[in-house]
Design an enzyme around this catalytic site. Structure first.
Site, mmCIF file in Angstrom:
data_model
loop_
_atom_site.group_PDB
_atom_site.id
_atom_site.type_symbol
_atom_site.label_atom_id
_atom_site.label_comp_id
_atom_site.label_asym_id
_atom_site.label_seq_id
_atom_site.Cartn_x
_atom_site.Cartn_y
_atom_site.Cartn_z
ATOM 1 C CB CYS A 114 -8.480 6.281 8.320
ATOM 2 S SG CYS A 114 -8.670 6.246 6.531
ATOM 3 C CB CYS A 118 -6.066 10.716 1.287
ATOM 4 S SG CYS A 118 -6.488 11.367 2.896
ATOM 5 C CB THR A 205 -9.691 3.235 2.835
ATOM 6 O OG1 THR A 205 -8.641 2.517 3.461
ATOM 7 C CG2 THR A 205 -10.010 4.484 3.640
ATOM 8 C CD GLU A 271 -9.943 -0.103 7.211
ATOM 9 O OE1 GLU A 271 -10.379 -0.868 8.104
ATOM 10 O OE2 GLU A 271 -9.588 1.061 7.434
ATOM 11 C CG HIS A 306 -2.007 6.829 -0.688
ATOM 12 N ND1 HIS A 306 -2.930 7.745 -0.254
ATOM 13 C CD2 HIS A 306 -2.378 5.647 -0.125
ATOM 14 C CE1 HIS A 306 -3.814 7.155 0.523
ATOM 15 N NE2 HIS A 306 -3.495 5.887 0.630
ATOM 16 C CE1 TYR A 310 -1.270 5.972 3.611
ATOM 17 C CE2 TYR A 310 -1.037 5.147 5.829
ATOM 18 C CZ TYR A 310 -1.594 5.052 4.586
ATOM 19 O OH TYR A 310 -2.493 4.052 4.321
ATOM 20 C CB CYS A 312 -3.526 11.346 7.506
ATOM 21 S SG CYS A 312 -3.050 9.608 7.417
ATOM 22 C CD GLU A 460 -5.634 3.425 6.964
ATOM 23 O OE1 GLU A 460 -5.856 4.173 7.926
ATOM 24 O OE2 GLU A 460 -6.417 3.270 6.027
HETATM 25 C C1 LIG Z 1 -6.272 -0.353 7.033
HETATM 26 C C2 LIG Z 1 -5.893 -0.514 5.607
HETATM 27 C C3 LIG Z 1 -6.482 0.305 4.651
HETATM 28 C C4 LIG Z 1 -6.165 0.148 3.300
HETATM 29 N N1 LIG Z 1 -6.807 0.918 2.357
HETATM 30 C C5 LIG Z 1 -6.612 0.673 1.038
HETATM 31 C C6 LIG Z 1 -7.345 1.368 0.033
HETATM 32 O O1 LIG Z 1 -8.165 2.228 0.314
HETATM 33 N N2 LIG Z 1 -7.131 1.072 -1.255
HETATM 34 C C7 LIG Z 1 -6.243 0.138 -1.625
HETATM 35 O O2 LIG Z 1 -6.098 -0.096 -2.817
HETATM 36 N N3 LIG Z 1 -5.521 -0.563 -0.707
HETATM 37 C C8 LIG Z 1 -5.702 -0.307 0.604
HETATM 38 N N4 LIG Z 1 -4.972 -1.002 1.550
HETATM 39 C C9 LIG Z 1 -4.138 -2.084 1.085
HETATM 40 C C10 LIG Z 1 -2.636 -1.900 1.249
HETATM 41 O O3 LIG Z 1 -2.120 -1.147 0.192
HETATM 42 C C11 LIG Z 1 -2.052 -3.316 1.329
HETATM 43 O O4 LIG Z 1 -2.404 -3.838 2.593
HETATM 44 C C12 LIG Z 1 -0.559 -3.348 1.129
HETATM 45 O O5 LIG Z 1 -0.236 -3.030 -0.196
HETATM 46 C C13 LIG Z 1 0.005 -4.723 1.478
HETATM 47 O O6 LIG Z 1 -0.672 -5.734 0.797
HETATM 48 P P1 LIG Z 1 -1.240 -6.996 1.588
HETATM 49 O O7 LIG Z 1 -2.061 -6.506 2.696
HETATM 50 O O8 LIG Z 1 -1.847 -7.882 0.587
HETATM 51 O O9 LIG Z 1 0.013 -7.668 2.253
HETATM 52 P P2 LIG Z 1 1.087 -8.575 1.538
HETATM 53 O O10 LIG Z 1 1.399 -8.012 0.184
HETATM 54 O O11 LIG Z 1 0.685 -9.983 1.607
HETATM 55 O O12 LIG Z 1 2.351 -8.334 2.450
HETATM 56 C C14 LIG Z 1 2.659 -9.140 3.593
HETATM 57 C C15 LIG Z 1 4.180 -9.319 3.659
HETATM 58 O O13 LIG Z 1 4.619 -10.048 2.511
HETATM 59 C C16 LIG Z 1 5.652 -9.311 1.844
HETATM 60 N N5 LIG Z 1 5.523 -9.553 0.399
HETATM 61 C C17 LIG Z 1 4.417 -9.357 -0.370
HETATM 62 N N6 LIG Z 1 4.670 -9.689 -1.656
HETATM 63 C C18 LIG Z 1 5.942 -10.105 -1.691
HETATM 64 C C19 LIG Z 1 6.786 -10.590 -2.731
HETATM 65 N N7 LIG Z 1 6.349 -10.701 -3.989
HETATM 66 N N8 LIG Z 1 8.057 -10.929 -2.407
HETATM 67 C C20 LIG Z 1 8.510 -10.805 -1.135
HETATM 68 N N9 LIG Z 1 7.755 -10.356 -0.105
HETATM 69 C C21 LIG Z 1 6.493 -10.015 -0.388
HETATM 70 C C22 LIG Z 1 5.416 -7.859 2.216
HETATM 71 O O14 LIG Z 1 6.587 -7.077 2.087
HETATM 72 C C23 LIG Z 1 4.926 -7.976 3.641
HETATM 73 O O15 LIG Z 1 6.008 -8.049 4.529
HETATM 74 C C24 LIG Z 1 -5.237 -0.827 2.906
HETATM 75 C C25 LIG Z 1 -4.626 -1.628 3.883
HETATM 76 C C26 LIG Z 1 -4.948 -1.488 5.213
HETATM 77 C C27 LIG Z 1 -4.300 -2.388 6.227
HETATM 78 S S1 SF4 Z 2 -3.984 9.148 3.873
HETATM 79 FE FE1 SF4 Z 2 -4.523 8.677 5.989
HETATM 80 S S2 SF4 Z 2 -6.559 9.507 6.379
HETATM 81 FE FE2 SF4 Z 2 -6.202 9.552 4.180
HETATM 82 S S3 SF4 Z 2 -7.174 7.679 3.450
HETATM 83 FE FE3 SF4 Z 2 -5.008 7.169 3.793
HETATM 84 S S4 SF4 Z 2 -4.828 6.459 5.924
HETATM 85 FE FE4 SF4 Z 2 -6.865 7.432 5.660
#
Ligand SMILES: Cc1cc2nc3c(=O)[nH]c(=O)nc-3n(C[C@H](O)[C@H](O)[C@H](O)COP(=O)(O)OP(=O)(O)OC[C@H]3O[C@@H](n4cnc5c(N)ncnc54)[C@H](O)[C@@H]3O)c2cc1C
Ligand code: SF4
Length: 501
Positions: A114, A118, A205, A271, A306, A310, A312, A460
Site C-alpha cells: 500500500c 489514495c 493508513t 497504519e 475509494h 482498490y 491498487c 486491507e
Molecule cells: C489495513 C487497513 C487500512 C485502513 N486504512 C484506513 C484509512 O486510511 N483511513 C480510514 O479512515 N480507515 C482506514 N481503514 C479502516 C476501514 O475502513 C475499516 O477497517 C472498515 O470500515 C471496517 O471497520 P472496522 O475495522 O471497525 O470493522 P467493523 O466495523 O467492526 O466490522 C467487523 C464486522 O462487523 C460487521 N458490522 C460492523 N458494524 C455493523 C453493524 N452496525 N451491523 C451489523 N454488522 C456490522 C462488519 O460488516 C464486519 O463483518 C483501514 C483498515 C485496514 C484494515
Molecule cells: S487505494 Fe490501495 S494503495 Fe491506495 S491507500 Fe488504499 S489500499 Fe493503499
C-alpha cells in the site's frame, strides 16, 4: 489539555515545503518530533526507524513516479493552474479518474504494498462536491476554504491522509449513544475562530508519512449527532495528536538486519491509531461542522471513489502472479497443465478486479461542483471482488510455491559457516538457479500472503474502504430491481410494450 501557543500557530501558517523528488519528501518528514508509540516505546525519529522506513519509501515512490512519468502520475489542475501530483488532483474528466487507476496499478507493481496516498486523494475528490453542495444549501463558506487548502497542498506537493474510521465502540449504537462520547471524533467546544476536536481515528493508513490529515465522519448521522459531523484538516505535527503504530505480521524482522527474511526489504504499508486530544482547529481548516445530513453523502461519494481505488491491489496481484510463475519455472513445474491453469485463474481474478474498477472510472459523470464522480455500483462491485479474490490469489500462490513458503530456515542460518552450505545444497533446484534467488522469491510470497504486506494485500483488501457487507448494502441500493423486473415482465409477455416501441 487544549493545545495553543506560538509553535502551534506556526503549524497552521502553511509552511513551504516545495517537494519534488522522493528524497525531498523523505527530508520533509524529518525532525517533526511526532508523538509516536511502537512496541511500548516512543519513537524518536520515524523516518529512520527500520520498521517505519519501508512505508516511507512506498510513499516516496509516488513522488519519483511523477518525475519519471509525468503523464501517468501528474495532472493539469485548473485550481492552481499548474501540473500537480495526481494524488492532489480533483478529477476534471472521466479520463482523470481512469488515469488515477492506471497510476495505482503501476505503483502496486512497483512497491508490492500500500503506497498510502489514495485516501487523501479520494477525500479531496469527495469533499470538493460535498462542500459545494453544502454551501449551496446552507450558505456556508466551506468550498472556498477547501479550494484554498487544496491549492496550498498542490503548490507544496504535500501528502494528506484521509481519517474517516472511528474506533466506533458498540457497532449497534450511534455516536451519541455510545457509553463514551469520544469513541467517535467530535466537536467538544465552539469558539470564536474555530472548533476544538476530541476523539480518535483507527487504522490510519500512512498517517505518520503525511503532512496533514483530514478528519471526516465515518457514517450516516442524525440531528442528535451533529457534533460528530465534523470535517477538518490538522497538521500531522500538531502536539495534540498521538500516534500508536499498529503491529504488522513479522514486522520486527526489519530490526534483525539482513534483507532476505523480510521478503520485501524496500517497501511496506503503515497504519496507526491517531488520538486527537482537544485540538483547536481554526475556521479556515473546517470544511463541515454540524451539517449532519451531509455525512451520508460524504461517506457515499468518498467510498465510491475509494472502492475503485482498490485496483491498487491488481498491481500487487501482478507481482504475486509473477512470483508464483517464477517459482514454478525454477522448480520444474512451469509446464504442468494444472500449474498453467492456476496461473490463468490468478490472472482472470486479478483482471476481473481491474475491469470493474476502471469501468467505474470510465462511467463517471460531472457534478454541479464541476468535478467528476465515478459510477458507485461498479466501484462497489470492484471492492467487493477485492474482499475475496486476493485471498484466492494468495491460496494459489502458496499452492504453487510449496511448503517452504512457511518452513524456510532464517537468513542467518543460510549465512552460518556450518549449516549454510548444507542449506544451499538441499534447497537447490538445479545448477542454473542460485538457491538464494529461490529463497528470496519464497520470502516474497510469504511477505505478501502471510507476512508484513499481507496486511495490505489481504486484510486491507477485506476491510479497507469498508467491510464486505458495506458493499453489499450499497449494491442493494444501487441496483434497479424495479427496472429489471419490468424488463423481465415485458419479455415474458406480461406487460405490453410501450406504444412507440
Ligand atoms: C489495513 C487497513 C487500512 C485502513 N486504512 C484506513 C484509512 O486510511 N483511513 C480510514 O479512515 N480507515 C482506514 N481503514 C479502516 C476501514 O475502513 C475499516 O477497517 C472498515 O470500515 C471496517 O471497520 P472496522 O475495522 O471497525 O470493522 P467493523 O466495523 O467492526 O466490522 C467487523 C464486522 O462487523 C460487521 N458490522 C460492523 N458494524 C455493523 C453493524 N452496525 N451491523 C451489523 N454488522 C456490522 C462488519 O460488516 C464486519 O463483518 C483501514 C483498515 C485496514 C484494515
Ligand atoms: S487505494 Fe490501495 S494503495 Fe491506495 S491507500 Fe488504499 S489500499 Fe493503499
Amino acid at each position: 489539555m487544549t493545545t495553543t501557543g506560538a509553535d502551534v500557530d506556526r503549524l497552521w501558517s502553511r509552511p513551504a515545503h516545495q517537494i519534488v523528488t522522493g528524497d525531498d519528501y523523505v527530508e520533509s518528514l524529518r525532525g517533526r518530533d511526532l508523538k509516536v508509540h511502537y512496541l511500548g516505546e516512543r519513537v524518536p525519529e520515524v523516518v529512520d526507524h527500520p520498521v517505519v522506513r519501508p512505508s516511507v519509501n512506498a510513499v516516496a515512490r509516488t513522488f519519483d513516479l511523477a518525475v519519471d512519468e509525468p503523464e501517468l502520475a501528474t495532472a493539469q489542475s485548473s485550481l492552481s493552474g499548474r501540473r500537480v501530483n495526481r494524488f492532489l488532483h480533483v478529477a476534471e474528466s472521466a479520463d482523470d479518474l481512469v488515469m488515477q487507476n492506471k497510476m495505482q496499478r503501476r505503483l502496486g507493481q512497483d512497491t508490492g504494498t500500500c503506497f498510502q496516498r489514495c485516501v487523501g486523494m479520494d477525500a479531496f475528490n469527495a469533499l470538493f462536491s460535498v462542500t459545494f453542495d453544502c454551501d449551496a444549501t446552507h450558505g456556508t463558506p466551506y468550498h472556498e476554504r477547501l479550494r484554498s487548502f487544496l491549492r496550498y497542498c498542490q503548490e507544496e506537493n504535500l501528502v494528506v491522509g484521509g481519517a474517516m474510521t472511528d474506533p466506533k465502540g458498540d457497532r449497534s449504537r450511534t455516536p451519541s449513544q455510545q457509553h463514551d462520547p469520544d469513541l467517535f471524533t467530535h466537536v467538544v467546544e465552539r469558539r470564536d475562530g474555530g472548533v476544538v476536536i476530541r476523539g480518535a481515528k483507527a487504522h490510519q493508513t500512512g498517517c505518520l508519512n503525511s503532512h496533514w490529515i483530514i478528519v471526516m465522519p465515518t457514517m450516516r448521522l442524525g440531528e442528535e449527532d451533529r457534533d460528530y459531523a465534523i470535517v477538518a484538516a490538522i497538521p500531522v505535527e500538531h502536539p495534540g495528536l498521538t500516534y500508536v503504530l499498529g503491529r504488522q505480521s513479522c514486522d520486527t524482522r526489519a530490526m534483525e538486519g539482513g534483507d532476505i527474511d523480510v521478503g520485501n526489504a524496500r517497501f511496506a504499508g503503515q497504519e496507526a491509531l491517531i488520538i486527537i486530544d482537544d485540538v483547536f482547529v481554526p475556521d479556515e481548516y473546517v470544511f463541515l461542522d454540524g451539517e449532519h445530513e451531509l455525512a451520508a453523502t460524504l461517506v457515499e461519494r468518498f467510498t465510491a471513489f475509494h472502492r475503485r481505488s482498490y485496483v491498487c491491489k491488481t498491481g500487487l496481484g501482478d507481482v504475486l502472479i509473477g512470483a508464483a510463475a517464477q517459482l514454478a519455472d525454477w522448480q520444474g513445474v512451469g509446464g504442468a497443465s494444472h500449474v498453467r491453469d492456476k496461473l490463468v485463474e490468478m490472472a482472470h481474478l486479478n483482471e476481473t478486479v481491474y475491469g470493474a474498477g476502471i469501468a467505474s472510472s470510465h462511467e463517471a459523470t460531472q457534478l454541479p461542483a464541476g468535478n467528476f464522480q465515478n459510477d458507485a455500483l461498479l466501484a462497489n462491485v470492484c471492492k467487493h471482488n477485492v474482499t475475496r479474490f486476493p485471498f484466492e490469489l494468495a491460496r494459489l500462490a502458496q499452492d504453487i510455491a510449496g511448503g517452504l513458503v512457511a518452513t524456510l530456515p532464517s537468513e542467518r542460518d543460510f549465512a552460518d559457516p556450518d549449516v549454510g552450505p548444507l542449506l544451499d545444497k538441499y534447497f537447490s533446484v538445479g545448477p542454473d538457479v542460485p538457491t538464494e534467488h529461490r529463497v528470496r522469491m519464497l520470502r516474497l510470497v510469504e511477505n505478501m500472503t502471510m507476512g508484513r504486506n499481507a496486511v495490505g494485500y489481504l486484510t486491507e483488501s477485506m476491510h479497507g474502504a469498508g467491510s464486505p457487507q458495506a458493499q453489499r448494502v450499497q449494491i442493494a441500493r444501487d441496483v434497479d430491481l424495479v427496472a429489471d423486473m419490468g424488463l423481465a415482465r415485458r419479455l415474458a409477455g406480461i406487460d405490453r410494450d410501450p406504444p412507440d416501441d
